[in-house]
Design a protein around this motif. Structure first.
Motif, short mmCIF file in Angstrom:
data_model
loop_
_atom_site.label_atom_id
_atom_site.label_comp_id
_atom_site.label_asym_id
_atom_site.label_seq_id
_atom_site.Cartn_x
_atom_site.Cartn_y
_atom_site.Cartn_z
N ARG A 41 0.82 -1.22 0.00
CA ARG A 41 0.00 0.00 0.00
C ARG A 41 0.85 1.26 0.00
N GLN A 68 -2.77 5.97 4.96
CA GLN A 68 -3.48 5.75 6.22
C GLN A 68 -3.73 4.26 6.44
N GLU A 69 -4.16 3.57 5.39
CA GLU A 69 -4.45 2.15 5.50
C GLU A 69 -3.16 1.36 5.78
N ILE A 101 -0.60 2.42 7.49
CA ILE A 101 -0.28 2.63 8.91
C ILE A 101 -1.23 1.83 9.80
N ARG A 102 -2.51 1.78 9.43
CA ARG A 102 -3.50 1.04 10.22
C ARG A 102 -3.18 -0.46 10.24
N LEU A 103 -2.82 -0.99 9.09
CA LEU A 103 -2.56 -2.43 9.00
C LEU A 103 -1.20 -2.83 9.53
N PRO A 112 1.16 -0.96 11.87
CA PRO A 112 1.58 0.17 12.72
C PRO A 112 3.02 0.11 13.19
N VAL A 166 6.60 3.25 8.45
CA VAL A 166 5.50 4.12 8.89
C VAL A 166 5.89 5.61 8.84
N ARG A 195 3.93 8.61 6.86
CA ARG A 195 3.48 9.88 7.46
C ARG A 195 4.03 11.08 6.69
N GLN A 230 0.74 15.43 10.91
CA GLN A 230 1.62 14.36 10.45
C GLN A 230 3.09 14.73 10.65
#
Length: 217
Positions: free
Chosen positions: A30, A51-52, A54-56, A58, A63, A67, A86
């Motif tokens: 991603r 964003q996805e 980082i969510r998946l 972390p 990361v 950002r 950010q």
């Protein structure tokens, strides 16, 4: 030129399709998709993918890179508040690097949060002392805060470090002129004309500044 643009567009389209397939099984892809989206100007979509990522993932080492991409994508859309958020997180993730503080200062300056921008550029300079580009941004923030004398000093230091930089010379000349120091402003403006003799605007600016300086005598 058109053929080259078409080839480049086709390459991006092919890369996009491959990445869109890859993210179905490999969430780490991603970030690559977000980068490709940003490269093709799809900033909002790039933010979603970052964003996805980082969510998946972390705890992934990339990361901070995600950002940084999000912050830049937000800023390019004129969304400076989320960009500041950010870049602020990024200063904690990469505390020894000047880059996050520069980006943070740039976003804060866009919001007219000049005191915070000055602090961010100062932090960047602690990590990269004497850098002309950072000094240039600091000078802009100081000028925006009404601290013109300090701004001129900072621009002078920046131009001394990079004496052939047209932008820095122009910033110095304009800052000195804003202080009413026309005679001193002539010097960087004259240097600009020497470096860019075909620049009619620079020649006009010099002529006006010389006239103002003459009136002060």
């Amino acid at each position: 030129a058109l053929a080259s643009e078409l080839v480049a567009a086709n390459e991006h389209s092919a890369a996009m399709r491959q990445l869109e397939e890859a993210v179905k099984d490999y969430p780490q892809a991603r970030l690559g998709l977000a980068t490709e989206l940003a490269t093709t100007g799809r900033m909002a979509d790039a933010v979603v993918q970052a964003q996805e990522f980082i969510r998946l993932l972390p705890d992934n080492a990339e990361v901070p890179t995600a950002r940084d991409l999000m912050g830049r994508a937000y800023a390019l859309q004129g969304l400076y508040e989320p960009a500041v958020e950010q870049f602020t997180v990024l200063t904690h993730a990469r505390p020894n690097e000047a880059g996050p503080y520069i980006s943070l200062g740039d976003a804060q300056l866009r919001q007219r949060r000049v005191d915070e921008a000055i602090a961010s550029y100062d932090s960047a300079l602690k990590r990269k002392p004497g850098d002309p580009d950072i000094l240039g941004q600091l000078g802009l923030a100081l000028g925006a805060a009404g601290r013109r004398r300090e701004a001129s000093l900072v621009f002078d230091n920046a131009a001394a470090a990079r004496p052939n930089d047209l932008r820095l010379l122009n910033l110095l000349g304009r800052s000195l002129a804003a202080e009413g120091r026309y005679g001193e402003a002539v010097l960087p403006m004259r240097r600009i004309v020497q470096l860019a003799p075909k620049d009619a605007t620079a020649a006009d600016n010099l002529r006006v500044m010389e006239q103002l300086a003459a009136r002060q005598q």
